[in-house]
Design a protein around this motif. Sequence first.
Motif, PDB file in Angstrom:
ATOM      1  N   VAL A 124       0.662  -1.155  -0.448  1.00 49.61           N
ATOM      2  CA  VAL A 124      -0.148   0.171   0.169  1.00 49.61           C
ATOM      3  C   VAL A 124       0.867   1.430  -0.148  1.00 49.61           C
ATOM      4  CG1 VAL A 124      -1.579  -1.254   0.714  1.00 49.61           C
ATOM      5  CG2 VAL A 124      -0.379   0.000   2.633  1.00 49.61           C
ATOM      6  N   HIS A 125       2.453   1.504   0.548  1.00 48.97           N
ATOM      7  CA  HIS A 125       3.098   2.175  -0.010  1.00 48.97           C
ATOM      8  C   HIS A 125       3.538   2.207  -1.428  1.00 48.97           C
ATOM      9  CE1 HIS A 125       3.408   2.088   4.892  1.00 48.97           C
ATOM     10  NE2 HIS A 125       2.764   2.865   4.619  1.00 48.97           N
ATOM     11  N   ILE A 126       3.480   3.282  -1.693  1.00 51.04           N
ATOM     12  CA  ILE A 126       3.683   3.506  -3.580  1.00 51.04           C
ATOM     13  C   ILE A 126       5.359   4.380  -3.558  1.00 51.04           C
ATOM     14  CG2 ILE A 126       1.698   3.822  -3.902  1.00 51.04           C
ATOM     15  CD1 ILE A 126       1.781   6.666  -4.085  1.00 51.04           C
ATOM     16  N   TRP A 127       5.860   4.953  -1.877  1.00 52.79           N
ATOM     17  CA  TRP A 127       6.673   5.763  -1.845  1.00 52.79           C
ATOM     18  C   TRP A 127       8.192   4.644  -0.615  1.00 52.79           C
ATOM     19  CZ3 TRP A 127       2.399   8.964  -0.443  1.00 52.79           C
ATOM     20  CH2 TRP A 127       2.343  10.181  -1.585  1.00 52.79           C
ATOM     21  N   THR A 128       9.714   5.239  -1.611  1.00 55.38           N
ATOM     22  CA  THR A 128      10.131   4.576  -0.602  1.00 55.38           C
ATOM     23  C   THR A 128      10.092   4.974   1.218  1.00 55.38           C
ATOM     24  OG1 THR A 128      12.090   6.555  -0.933  1.00 55.38           O
ATOM     25  CG2 THR A 128      12.018   5.077  -1.802  1.00 55.38           C
ATOM     26  N   VAL A 129      10.280   4.646   2.210  1.00 54.00           N
ATOM     27  CA  VAL A 129      10.127   4.774   3.241  1.00 54.00           C
ATOM     28  C   VAL A 129      10.109   6.529   3.492  1.00 54.00           C
ATOM     29  CG1 VAL A 129      10.834   4.580   5.967  1.00 54.00           C
ATOM     30  CG2 VAL A 129      10.326   2.039   4.141  1.00 54.00           C
ATOM     31  N   ASP A 130      11.364   7.205   2.956  1.00 53.40           N
ATOM     32  CA  ASP A 130      11.857   8.070   3.940  1.00 53.40           C
ATOM     33  C   ASP A 130      10.603   9.249   2.897  1.00 53.40           C
ATOM     34  OD1 ASP A 130      12.913   7.471   1.238  1.00 53.40           O
ATOM     35  OD2 ASP A 130      14.718   9.063   1.034  1.00 53.40           O
ATOM     36  N   ARG A 131      10.608   9.340   1.838  1.00 52.15           N
ATOM     37  CA  ARG A 131       9.682   9.887   1.526  1.00 52.15           C
ATOM     38  C   ARG A 131       8.124   9.886   1.890  1.00 52.15           C
ATOM     39  NH1 ARG A 131       9.168  12.676  -3.934  1.00 52.15           N
ATOM     40  NH2 ARG A 131       7.276  13.967  -3.760  1.00 52.15           N
TER      41      ARG A 131
END
Length: 202
Positions: A124-131
């Motif tokens: 469900v996360h579409i970005w890297t963790v930092d972003r």
Amino acid sequence: RGLSRLRLVPVRRPLDEGVVEHAGEVVLARDARPTKDPGLIMRVAAAAAVTGLPMSASTLRRLSDSAPELREPWPKEALDDLLVVLGSGRRAVAVIEALDRTGLWGRLLPEWGAVRDLPPRDVVHIWTVDRHLVETAAYASGFTTRVSRPDILMLAALLHDIGKGRTGDHSIVGAELAIAIGNRLGLWPSDVDLLSAIVRHH
């Protein structure tokens, strides 16, 4: 000679102590002393977030080369400037990314290195963790008028997955990191506990 007198020179508009706008960018004032002004990094970042202007590459490079570490706990003014950045919504994304590209964000938050460019595990996360953390903080800024502690909301949004990229349950690890970060930022002990609890139970 007559035409040269009519040529317009870009005006340097003051934005904050040691920070000005010049030619559509946020730059250091002529009398700025980065080597003796630890809070200058956050003032530059806050000015960029408020105005929507980019920080000049030369300014970021100069800060990266010569700005000293902020003392711990942070001065209240530096924390206030961080909250200005986080409260700027979508503008915060570009500001934090610019700081991160030049190593300044990692200097302010050393814990960031473990999540930088870390791919997400959850689909469900579409970005890297930092972003994802920065996007969450930007999104949370839209709810600051609905809570009694908008500062804690934005900080918790920024840090809620800071425990990822390390061994163990990221919520538990992140809660411990939030304590260290909250103390570094100069939060009251009760606020540090609240920040840690939000990260633990997000």
